[in-house]
Design a protein around this motif. Sequence first.
Motif, PDB file in Angstrom:
ATOM      1  N   TRP A   1       0.678  -1.144   0.086  1.00  0.00           N
ATOM      2  CA  TRP A   1      -0.012   0.382   0.080  1.00  0.00           C
ATOM      3  C   TRP A   1       1.337   1.536  -0.097  1.00  0.00           C
ATOM      4  O   TRP A   1       1.728   1.337   0.555  1.00  0.00           O
ATOM      5  CB  TRP A   1      -0.794  -0.212   1.349  1.00  0.00           C
ATOM      6  CG  TRP A   1      -2.336   0.478   1.216  1.00  0.00           C
ATOM      7  CD1 TRP A   1      -2.845   1.561   0.249  1.00  0.00           C
ATOM      8  CD2 TRP A   1      -2.912   0.812   2.012  1.00  0.00           C
ATOM      9  NE1 TRP A   1      -3.799   2.025   0.723  1.00  0.00           N
ATOM     10  CE2 TRP A   1      -4.055   1.571   1.010  1.00  0.00           C
ATOM     11  CE3 TRP A   1      -2.963   0.360   3.413  1.00  0.00           C
ATOM     12  CZ2 TRP A   1      -5.294   1.799   2.692  1.00  0.00           C
ATOM     13  CZ3 TRP A   1      -4.509   0.678   4.332  1.00  0.00           C
ATOM     14  CH2 TRP A   1      -5.132   0.973   3.803  1.00  0.00           C
ATOM     15  N   GLY A   2       0.877   1.934  -0.782  1.00  0.00           N
ATOM     16  CA  GLY A   2       1.574   3.430  -0.721  1.00  0.00           C
ATOM     17  C   GLY A   2       0.955   4.776  -1.430  1.00  0.00           C
ATOM     18  O   GLY A   2      -0.012   4.479  -2.164  1.00  0.00           O
TER      19      GLY A   2
ATOM     20  N   PRO B   1       9.114  -2.188  -3.293  1.00  0.00           N
ATOM     21  CA  PRO B   1       7.423  -1.769  -3.493  1.00  0.00           C
ATOM     22  C   PRO B   1       7.268  -0.121  -3.613  1.00  0.00           C
ATOM     23  O   PRO B   1       6.552   0.222  -4.251  1.00  0.00           O
ATOM     24  CB  PRO B   1       7.646  -1.862  -2.414  1.00  0.00           C
ATOM     25  CG  PRO B   1       9.237  -1.507  -1.503  1.00  0.00           C
ATOM     26  CD  PRO B   1       9.691  -2.672  -2.755  1.00  0.00           C
ATOM     27  N   LEU B   2       8.578   0.594  -4.705  1.00  0.00           N
ATOM     28  CA  LEU B   2       8.599   1.911  -4.819  1.00  0.00           C
ATOM     29  C   LEU B   2       8.113   1.684  -5.691  1.00  0.00           C
ATOM     30  O   LEU B   2       8.234   3.177  -7.015  1.00  0.00           O
ATOM     31  CB  LEU B   2       9.880   2.983  -4.189  1.00  0.00           C
ATOM     32  CG  LEU B   2       9.701   2.914  -3.037  1.00  0.00           C
ATOM     33  CD1 LEU B   2      10.624   3.372  -2.225  1.00  0.00           C
ATOM     34  CD2 LEU B   2       7.942   3.245  -2.229  1.00  0.00           C
ATOM     35  N   ARG B   3       7.898   0.633  -6.485  1.00  0.00           N
ATOM     36  CA  ARG B   3       8.042   0.768  -8.568  1.00  0.00           C
ATOM     37  C   ARG B   3       6.602   0.519  -8.648  1.00  0.00           C
ATOM     38  O   ARG B   3       5.525  -0.528  -8.268  1.00  0.00           O
ATOM     39  CB  ARG B   3       8.679  -0.626  -8.784  1.00  0.00           C
ATOM     40  CG  ARG B   3      10.110   0.346  -8.852  1.00  0.00           C
ATOM     41  CD  ARG B   3      11.312   0.579  -9.295  1.00  0.00           C
ATOM     42  NE  ARG B   3      10.380   0.920 -11.077  1.00  0.00           N
ATOM     43  CZ  ARG B   3      11.454  -0.220 -11.117  1.00  0.00           C
ATOM     44  NH1 ARG B   3      12.207  -1.343 -11.123  1.00  0.00           N
ATOM     45  NH2 ARG B   3      11.378   0.148 -12.947  1.00  0.00           N
TER      46      ARG B   3
ATOM     47  N   GLU C   1       6.784   8.629  -9.904  1.00  0.00           N
ATOM     48  CA  GLU C   1       7.690   8.400  -8.687  1.00  0.00           C
ATOM     49  C   GLU C   1       7.436   7.451  -7.348  1.00  0.00           C
ATOM     50  O   GLU C   1       6.240   8.337  -7.154  1.00  0.00           O
ATOM     51  CB  GLU C   1       8.839   9.183  -8.645  1.00  0.00           C
ATOM     52  CG  GLU C   1       8.148  10.548  -7.331  1.00  0.00           C
ATOM     53  CD  GLU C   1       9.567  11.319  -7.401  1.00  0.00           C
ATOM     54  OE1 GLU C   1      10.890  10.644  -6.915  1.00  0.00           O
ATOM     55  OE2 GLU C   1       9.073  12.648  -6.974  1.00  0.00           O
ATOM     56  N   GLY C   2       7.862   6.795  -7.071  1.00  0.00           N
ATOM     57  CA  GLY C   2       7.200   5.813  -5.105  1.00  0.00           C
ATOM     58  C   GLY C   2       6.998   6.726  -4.001  1.00  0.00           C
ATOM     59  O   GLY C   2       8.391   7.544  -4.662  1.00  0.00           O
TER      60      GLY C   2
ATOM     61  N   THR D   1       8.001  -0.704   6.400  1.00  0.00           N
ATOM     62  CA  THR D   1       7.806   0.766   5.027  1.00  0.00           C
ATOM     63  C   THR D   1       8.883   1.045   4.615  1.00  0.00           C
ATOM     64  O   THR D   1      10.332   0.622   4.999  1.00  0.00           O
ATOM     65  CB  THR D   1       7.956   1.440   6.511  1.00  0.00           C
ATOM     66  OG1 THR D   1       8.810   2.228   7.419  1.00  0.00           O
ATOM     67  CG2 THR D   1       6.577   1.899   7.266  1.00  0.00           C
ATOM     68  N   TYR D   2       8.986   1.711   3.449  1.00  0.00           N
ATOM     69  CA  TYR D   2      10.023   2.320   2.767  1.00  0.00           C
ATOM     70  C   TYR D   2       9.461   3.169   2.406  1.00  0.00           C
ATOM     71  O   TYR D   2       8.749   3.699   2.163  1.00  0.00           O
ATOM     72  CB  TYR D   2       9.513   0.963   1.497  1.00  0.00           C
ATOM     73  CG  TYR D   2       9.349  -0.608   1.982  1.00  0.00           C
ATOM     74  CD1 TYR D   2       8.515  -0.835   2.064  1.00  0.00           C
ATOM     75  CD2 TYR D   2      11.196  -1.169   1.979  1.00  0.00           C
ATOM     76  CE1 TYR D   2       8.297  -2.127   2.325  1.00  0.00           C
ATOM     77  CE2 TYR D   2      10.887  -2.743   2.281  1.00  0.00           C
ATOM     78  CZ  TYR D   2       9.623  -2.777   2.091  1.00  0.00           C
ATOM     79  OH  TYR D   2       9.663  -4.704   2.611  1.00  0.00           O
ATOM     80  N   TYR D   3      10.585   4.180   2.057  1.00  0.00           N
ATOM     81  CA  TYR D   3      10.950   5.204   1.780  1.00  0.00           C
ATOM     82  C   TYR D   3      11.524   5.589   0.330  1.00  0.00           C
ATOM     83  O   TYR D   3      12.813   5.293   0.253  1.00  0.00           O
ATOM     84  CB  TYR D   3      10.824   6.042   3.381  1.00  0.00           C
ATOM     85  CG  TYR D   3      10.055   6.303   3.702  1.00  0.00           C
ATOM     86  CD1 TYR D   3      10.542   6.117   4.753  1.00  0.00           C
ATOM     87  CD2 TYR D   3       8.622   7.023   3.923  1.00  0.00           C
ATOM     88  CE1 TYR D   3       8.993   5.219   6.057  1.00  0.00           C
ATOM     89  CE2 TYR D   3       8.239   7.197   4.743  1.00  0.00           C
ATOM     90  CZ  TYR D   3       8.211   6.337   6.114  1.00  0.00           C
ATOM     91  OH  TYR D   3       6.782   6.773   6.670  1.00  0.00           O
ATOM     92  N   ALA D   4      11.149   6.781  -0.720  1.00  0.00           N
ATOM     93  CA  ALA D   4      12.556   7.347  -1.318  1.00  0.00           C
ATOM     94  C   ALA D   4      13.255   7.841  -0.046  1.00  0.00           C
ATOM     95  O   ALA D   4      13.254   8.812   0.757  1.00  0.00           O
ATOM     96  CB  ALA D   4      11.886   7.956  -2.519  1.00  0.00           C
ATOM     97  N   ASP D   5      14.296   8.271  -1.259  1.00  0.00           N
ATOM     98  CA  ASP D   5      15.565   8.635  -0.718  1.00  0.00           C
ATOM     99  C   ASP D   5      15.264  10.277  -0.140  1.00  0.00           C
ATOM    100  O   ASP D   5      15.164  11.101   0.471  1.00  0.00           O
ATOM    101  CB  ASP D   5      16.640   8.634  -1.364  1.00  0.00           C
ATOM    102  CG  ASP D   5      17.541   7.471  -0.987  1.00  0.00           C
ATOM    103  OD1 ASP D   5      18.440   7.274  -1.662  1.00  0.00           O
ATOM    104  OD2 ASP D   5      17.099   6.600  -0.020  1.00  0.00           O
TER     105      ASP D   5
END
Length: 125
Positions: free
Chosen positions: A34-35, A106-108, A46-47, A58-62
């Motif tokens: 879920w993003g 997950p950010l794609r 962009e993610g 959780t995942y984050y873009a830089d």
Amino acid sequence: QVQLVESGGGSVQAGGSLRLSCALVGLHYTSFGWGWFRQAPGKDREGVASIYTGTGTTYYADSVKGRFTISQDNARNTLTLQMNSLKIEDTAMYYCAASGGYCYTPLRSFEYNVWGQGTQVTVSS
């Protein structure tokens, strides 16, 4: 039918904060990606941030680490993106998205098959 409905966008000055919400209707998976994604005019989508609901990972873009926080409620029907210290370059249309299961990247955006209609975030100087 699965639906995602975003809210909370708006205009803010640089350095300010906004909180985006995404209401999920009709998805019955217990674990999925879920993003939040964003797209500025003339740029690719962009993610921004993502969460795997099964573990809460959780995942984050830089570009947003340390400024944005993604979270889900316990019932897994609302996703929130808290955005602090906003910058002009954060200006974009923000979209909520859900996958059908685990996301290996997950950010794609290709990992996600359900998308909301988007909410505009505008940051000015």
